[in-house]
Design a protein around this motif. Sequence first.
Motif, PDB file in Angstrom:
ATOM      1  N   ASN A  41      23.442  -6.879 -22.136  1.00 27.21           N
ATOM      2  CA  ASN A  41      22.228  -7.071 -21.478  1.00 27.21           C
ATOM      3  C   ASN A  41      22.317  -7.693 -20.023  1.00 27.21           C
ATOM      4  O   ASN A  41      21.376  -7.475 -19.272  1.00 27.21           O
ATOM      5  N   ARG A  42      23.511  -8.534 -20.066  1.00 24.03           N
ATOM      6  CA  ARG A  42      23.609  -9.212 -18.738  1.00 24.03           C
ATOM      7  C   ARG A  42      23.965  -8.147 -17.607  1.00 24.03           C
ATOM      8  O   ARG A  42      23.200  -8.256 -16.258  1.00 24.03           O
ATOM      9  N   LEU A  43      24.683  -6.992 -18.076  1.00 22.81           N
ATOM     10  CA  LEU A  43      24.914  -6.262 -16.942  1.00 22.81           C
ATOM     11  C   LEU A  43      23.933  -5.149 -16.750  1.00 22.81           C
ATOM     12  O   LEU A  43      23.441  -5.012 -15.360  1.00 22.81           O
ATOM     13  N   ALA A  44      22.876  -5.213 -17.654  1.00 23.13           N
ATOM     14  CA  ALA A  44      21.741  -4.301 -17.378  1.00 23.13           C
ATOM     15  C   ALA A  44      20.887  -4.836 -16.408  1.00 23.13           C
ATOM     16  O   ALA A  44      20.340  -4.456 -15.590  1.00 23.13           O
ATOM     17  N   GLU A  45      20.704  -6.319 -16.663  1.00 19.49           N
ATOM     18  CA  GLU A  45      19.945  -7.193 -15.777  1.00 19.49           C
ATOM     19  C   GLU A  45      20.336  -7.140 -14.264  1.00 19.49           C
ATOM     20  O   GLU A  45      19.775  -6.995 -13.258  1.00 19.49           O
ATOM     21  N   GLU A  46      21.873  -7.214 -14.081  1.00 23.72           N
ATOM     22  CA  GLU A  46      22.556  -7.121 -12.959  1.00 23.72           C
ATOM     23  C   GLU A  46      21.946  -5.906 -12.119  1.00 23.72           C
ATOM     24  O   GLU A  46      22.020  -5.891 -10.795  1.00 23.72           O
ATOM     25  N   GLU A  47      22.036  -5.034 -12.838  1.00 19.64           N
ATOM     26  CA  GLU A  47      21.960  -3.442 -12.387  1.00 19.64           C
ATOM     27  C   GLU A  47      20.471  -2.985 -11.953  1.00 19.64           C
ATOM     28  O   GLU A  47      20.529  -1.805 -11.589  1.00 19.64           O
ATOM     29  N   LYS A  48      19.717  -3.705 -12.232  1.00 22.33           N
ATOM     30  CA  LYS A  48      18.327  -3.330 -12.304  1.00 22.33           C
ATOM     31  C   LYS A  48      17.764  -3.083 -10.857  1.00 22.33           C
ATOM     32  O   LYS A  48      17.055  -2.183 -10.780  1.00 22.33           O
ATOM     33  N   ASN A  49      18.314  -3.403 -10.006  1.00 20.08           N
ATOM     34  CA  ASN A  49      18.068  -3.326  -8.647  1.00 20.08           C
ATOM     35  C   ASN A  49      18.976  -2.293  -8.060  1.00 20.08           C
ATOM     36  O   ASN A  49      18.741  -1.860  -6.627  1.00 20.08           O
ATOM     37  N   LYS A  50      19.954  -1.611  -8.674  1.00 14.63           N
ATOM     38  CA  LYS A  50      20.723  -0.566  -8.149  1.00 14.63           C
ATOM     39  C   LYS A  50      19.919   0.845  -8.418  1.00 14.63           C
ATOM     40  O   LYS A  50      19.037   0.978  -9.122  1.00 14.63           O
ATOM     41  N   PRO A  51      20.199   1.769  -7.360  1.00 16.24           N
ATOM     42  CA  PRO A  51      19.698   3.174  -7.591  1.00 16.24           C
ATOM     43  C   PRO A  51      20.293   3.535  -8.914  1.00 16.24           C
ATOM     44  O   PRO A  51      21.196   3.397  -9.183  1.00 16.24           O
ATOM     45  N   GLN A  52      19.467   4.614  -9.575  1.00 15.40           N
ATOM     46  CA  GLN A  52      19.831   5.139 -10.592  1.00 15.40           C
ATOM     47  C   GLN A  52      21.072   5.511 -10.742  1.00 15.40           C
ATOM     48  O   GLN A  52      22.076   5.691 -11.728  1.00 15.40           O
ATOM     49  N   ASN A  53      21.516   6.318  -9.585  1.00 17.14           N
ATOM     50  CA  ASN A  53      22.826   7.094  -9.668  1.00 17.14           C
ATOM     51  C   ASN A  53      24.009   6.210  -9.549  1.00 17.14           C
ATOM     52  O   ASN A  53      25.125   6.692  -9.665  1.00 17.14           O
ATOM     53  N   GLU A  54      23.714   4.940  -9.283  1.00 12.03           N
ATOM     54  CA  GLU A  54      24.865   4.003  -8.974  1.00 12.03           C
ATOM     55  C   GLU A  54      25.224   3.039 -10.110  1.00 12.03           C
ATOM     56  O   GLU A  54      26.019   2.439 -10.177  1.00 12.03           O
ATOM     57  N   ARG A  55      24.271   3.151 -11.076  1.00  9.62           N
ATOM     58  CA  ARG A  55      24.330   2.377 -12.463  1.00  9.62           C
ATOM     59  C   ARG A  55      25.434   2.974 -13.380  1.00  9.62           C
ATOM     60  O   ARG A  55      25.523   4.085 -13.640  1.00  9.62           O
ATOM     61  N   SER A  56      26.149   1.948 -13.793  1.00  7.70           N
ATOM     62  CA  SER A  56      27.360   2.288 -15.017  1.00  7.70           C
ATOM     63  C   SER A  56      26.447   2.638 -16.227  1.00  7.70           C
ATOM     64  O   SER A  56      25.379   2.408 -16.463  1.00  7.70           O
ATOM     65  N   LEU A  57      27.315   3.129 -17.008  1.00  6.82           N
ATOM     66  CA  LEU A  57      26.881   3.396 -18.589  1.00  6.82           C
ATOM     67  C   LEU A  57      26.649   2.133 -19.103  1.00  6.82           C
ATOM     68  O   LEU A  57      27.345   1.004 -18.707  1.00  6.82           O
ATOM     69  N   PRO A  58      25.708   1.877 -19.921  1.00  8.07           N
ATOM     70  CA  PRO A  58      25.668   0.584 -20.865  1.00  8.07           C
ATOM     71  C   PRO A  58      26.823   0.301 -21.463  1.00  8.07           C
ATOM     72  O   PRO A  58      27.675   1.241 -21.631  1.00  8.07           O
ATOM     73  N   LEU A  59      27.101  -0.999 -21.396  1.00  9.57           N
ATOM     74  CA  LEU A  59      28.452  -1.483 -22.060  1.00  9.57           C
ATOM     75  C   LEU A  59      28.787  -0.705 -23.064  1.00  9.57           C
ATOM     76  O   LEU A  59      29.921  -0.147 -23.190  1.00  9.57           O
ATOM     77  N   LEU A  60      28.014  -0.934 -24.282  1.00  5.56           N
ATOM     78  CA  LEU A  60      28.423  -0.313 -25.561  1.00  5.56           C
ATOM     79  C   LEU A  60      28.789   1.278 -25.490  1.00  5.56           C
ATOM     80  O   LEU A  60      29.407   1.673 -26.338  1.00  5.56           O
ATOM     81  N   GLU A  61      27.806   1.741 -24.598  1.00  6.52           N
ATOM     82  CA  GLU A  61      28.046   3.227 -24.427  1.00  6.52           C
ATOM     83  C   GLU A  61      29.185   3.719 -23.907  1.00  6.52           C
ATOM     84  O   GLU A  61      29.941   4.703 -24.150  1.00  6.52           O
TER      85      GLU A  61
END
Length: 478
Positions: free
Chosen positions: A286-306
């Motif tokens: 959840n922390r990582l997802a919050e951090e990546e909210k402002n990144k463009p979609q193509n620069e976001r990493s996979l969700p951690l558990l995924e």
Amino acid sequence: MGPLQIKDILQTAPDNQSVVVKGWVRTKRESKNAIFIALNDGSTIHNIQAVAEPGQFSAELLLTVTTGACLKITGQLIASQGSGQTVEVKISDIEVYGTADPEQYPLQPKKHSLEFLREIAHLRPRTNTFGAILRIRHALAFAVHQYFNEKGFFYLHTPVITASDAEGAGEMFRVTTLDLNNLPRTDDGAINFKEDFFGREANLTVSGQLEGELGAMALSKIYTFGPTFRAENSNTTRHLAEFWMIEPEMAFFELKDNMDLAEDFVKKVITYALVNCKDDLSFLQNRLAEEEKNKPQNERSLPLLEKLAFVVDNPFERLTYTEAIDILLKSKPHKEGKFQFPVGWGIDLSSEHERYLVEKHFKKPVILTNYPREIKSFYMKLDDDGKTVRAMDVLFPGIGEIIGGSQREENYDKLLGRVKEIGIDPENLWWYLETRKFGTAPHSGFGLGFERLVQFVTGMGNIRDVIPFPRYPKSAEF
């Protein structure tokens, strides 16, 4: 045995039984009907709520119950009246072990930057993020020892102080007792290390591999798990000056056996974390997802558990370095000039090349084998073509190489020739070479930087945030 930990109390059925809770205050809030204290002892990411009635305790006492203070709370365990927890403690007594002046205590209930928390590494384990990381780090370390023990390996303690440079890199920390203001000199003006404690130059180890091979030549299967040191003047998010290495060495293992072990090993230890660290991993996701909210979609990493499931659930693709180069040369990013670094046979693959193979081409973890001899270490077994060696690198999403290993050269003459070829004095490795003269055998091994593994499993962006007290250039504060 001491008091029950909060993680155990939170899982206890409430029956008005007396409990003692000890920990540090995360928050305190007061209303006209109740006083709520959230306490955490580090055993879990979850706090336990303790509740008192207004006027039950003196104002002077309650003034000392601030964020960061350490308390002993005695009370009854009851079903929680609020949402978010199933049990809470109805307070009957509060003992303050240690206060924390809110004007000075730096960890107030707000978001702090990771850079700021590195400056207060003595306190950052009290935060949710670093508590989660350290619990996961423990679980992974335990899983490492458990895995190798169950596979019949012996834990070998290799030297921290050594006279050899296993990697041939030369970037080592010197160990000496010489008086730096009055160094002994030889007749030609060089430092006379014969006057030093060990009678020769000595350094902090960069790897336990060479000594580990000696153990494998007697015990068949050993592993090392200890601190290693690199004096690289590097300030990247991937490097530390002090870190921990896991290095198994196995007699009678050839390259395929080595690959099989590496794949099984990382899958098993990551699975252990998935099973035993669910709450901490969910928090970090959840922390990582919050951090990546402002990144463009193509620069976001996979969700951690995924991302972790990506490794555990997929068979690793295996191919040679030469096959990988062919794939990269035919790739769209290469043809369109989007790779930052050039592609060609003989290059040392960069992280962008490795990640392309894993994340775009195969969409699964990859093991590359049979690298050019010129870009690999002297101890790797030469292939029959004379151009490549039986090396293997395991590549993961997000970070590229996570494991490096090889089948070791067991032929004395070939190993001696390679040692001389790269300019190492054979006298400095006489003991290593000698194992090839007395009962030599095929053998293999690999190395895994433990912090790199912890960084992958926790999703943290900087390796300095997955070790309690990081060491890097110009920093040895704690």
